[in-house]
Structures are given as C-alpha cells and as structure tokens.
Design an enzyme around this catalytic site. Sequence first.
Site, mmCIF file in Angstrom:
data_model
loop_
_atom_site.group_PDB
_atom_site.id
_atom_site.type_symbol
_atom_site.label_atom_id
_atom_site.label_comp_id
_atom_site.label_asym_id
_atom_site.label_seq_id
_atom_site.Cartn_x
_atom_site.Cartn_y
_atom_site.Cartn_z
ATOM 1 N NE ARG A 134 -3.716 -2.200 2.613
ATOM 2 C CZ ARG A 134 -3.482 -3.492 2.841
ATOM 3 N NH1 ARG A 134 -2.244 -3.926 3.022
ATOM 4 N NH2 ARG A 134 -4.487 -4.346 2.894
ATOM 5 C CB ILE A 135 3.378 2.548 2.403
ATOM 6 C CG1 ILE A 135 2.362 2.631 3.556
ATOM 7 C CG2 ILE A 135 4.363 3.707 2.467
ATOM 8 C CD1 ILE A 135 2.982 2.454 4.933
ATOM 9 N NE ARG A 192 8.394 -1.432 12.400
ATOM 10 C CZ ARG A 192 7.357 -0.623 12.223
ATOM 11 N NH1 ARG A 192 7.495 0.470 11.491
ATOM 12 N NH2 ARG A 192 6.183 -0.907 12.766
ATOM 13 C CG HIS A 239 9.139 5.419 13.703
ATOM 14 N ND1 HIS A 239 9.573 4.156 14.012
ATOM 15 C CD2 HIS A 239 8.071 5.247 12.877
ATOM 16 C CE1 HIS A 239 8.807 3.263 13.408
ATOM 17 N NE2 HIS A 239 7.879 3.900 12.709
ATOM 18 C CD GLU A 265 12.748 3.861 15.247
ATOM 19 O OE1 GLU A 265 13.082 3.974 14.062
ATOM 20 O OE2 GLU A 265 11.548 3.742 15.616
#
Length: 336
Positions: free
Chosen positions: A158-159, A240, A298, A269
């Site tokens: 999708r992205i 990621r 992020h 993170e």
Amino acid sequence: MALTVLEPEGLYPDTSVEDAVLKGGARILRGNAKSSMSELPDAMLAEADAIMTLRCPVRAEDIARAPKLKLVVRMGVGYDRVDREACAARGITVCNTPDYGTMEVAEFAVLLAMSLRRGLTLYHDTQRGSSPAPWAVLRHPVVRRQEVQTFGLLGCGRIGTAAGLRAKALGYRVVFHDPFQPNGWERALGFERVRTLDELLAQSDVLSIHAPLTRATRGLVGERELRLLPKNAVVVNTARGPILDLDALAKLLKEGHIAGAGLDVIPVEPPVEPLPELLRAYRAREDWVLGRVIITPHIAFHSPEAWEDIRRLSVETVRDVLLEGKRSNVIPPESE
C-alpha cells in the site's frame, strides 16, 4: 457478558469512538503503560480477551499473564513488536492495521528524496550559522533532475505503491521489487518490475524502502547491497530501521558512493548510547553529513487525520475478528 479489549497505553481521552464501533459487544479497558505491559497489574491483563496496542510490545511474558487472550491487534502496519510464535502456540490471532497512514508515509518518503535531490537540505544546512556558504550555486552530486532518475521501491504494498505513484507524477521512472505482489501488479500501476533485489539496486538513483521487518528482511540492505546502487544514489527508509545497515550506510556516505540519505527510522528507537556513527555525526553537524542526511524520529505517519484513522481502523479490526468472526488483517503464523 461483554468481552474486554485492553488498550494498554490509554492513548485517547475517552472510548467514544471504540464504543460506537463495538456497540456493546465489547468494552475498552484503558491502561497507562508508557513502554511495556509489565507496567500493568496482573488483574488488568487477566481480563483481556483482546489487546489493541500501538507502542507497547506484546511479549511471551505478557501473553502468559493474559489467560483469556484471543486476539492481538497491532495499531500500525508493522507487527514485529508482537511475539507471533508465542501467540501461535496459544492459538491467539494476530492482526495489524495496514490501511492507516498510507498517504502520510508515502508522501514523507518522496519528500525526503525530493528535499535531498533538489538541494533544499543542502542549502538549508550550509546557509545557517556564522560562516554560511557563498550566496551562489553549490555543485554537489546529491542534486539531480527528477526526470533523469529511477525511483526504486523495495516493497510495493500500500505505502510503496502510493509512494511510487507520487514519484511517477514528479517525473521519476519507477521500478519495484516485491515477490509477494501478483503477476500484473506493475501493469495496473504503470511501474516497471524486476525479479531480484540486485536488479532493483543496480538502477535505483533513489532507493526507497517499504518492506515490513521480518526474519527475511532484517539486515536485507547491507554494504554489499548499497555498493550495487549507482554512484551518488540517495537512500530513503520510512519502513523499519533494522532492514538497513546504518554503519554500512555511514561508510558509503563517507566514501562518496552514496550521495545522501533520508531516514525516518533507525535500528534502535529511541536511540541509546553508544549512538550509531551516522546519528552522532548528524547531531554534531559534522561536515560530511551537512546537506546530505535527514533523520527524523519515526514520525512519517503523523497527521491528526492519521491518528483518527489508526484509532477507528484498529477497533474495526477488533470488531471484525473478535465479534464477527471475520479474517480482517490477520497475519498468518507462518508469515515471515
């Protein structure tokens, strides 16, 4: 008796949206955990038929404290924070929320590439301070015309698809590698498809990473892969952090093989000491990163609308799976 859905972080001020979706079939139990479900009392986890979590990982020890647990919904696209092996052993269904933040992350990935490739970051960085660069053009390999470049998508879900469509509209030639998309995906999008990662890398003037973090993708882009990119390529990661070897990226930036990098994610993170060399140099504004590197915490997904989407879509997934027996957004245990 209504089922109980634990939202361990207490993200929203009330449960009005959740109650409207669940219609009395389940109630929301709100915790106040900051980073871990170990902060919550045993009694709270013991009530949970489902867990709906954004930042808190769902570990084997958390699952052991939730004897009624049937469903875990990760309020986001990535599901690497959920111990799926422990869930599978208990027959617990795991879902994600893949349809939130698509536009935001896609736009941010293209924005990172454009900011670097059109020199916005270069001039922003070099015009600041007490000794700015000359008021003139800076000839730097990071700056390129979009129409002469190939925008390579590592992952075209999708992205990735949304990012590719935006890059294409800006004049890039768009190529992708994604073994999980069906035949003909490229025809529907007007992109070009390559069979292997190496083929993708060899022609990507901009490499944009849009893959989930799995056993197969952890460390997928290391020094060997980065060296396959054309000289003066730009690397963008909004997926990621552990997919990309940050030390290898720093090495190739220093060598001049990579012209620039835009990172919304890093391997650990929030970062802890000792900091990766690239982050340390970025914060110290060292000369070799000026105008060439963008690092953000992020936040590519963030907009008020995205926060509303993640809330509504997550609880709709809970409703579909827990109350209606559907298979919405289920991650099969055997998936990477």
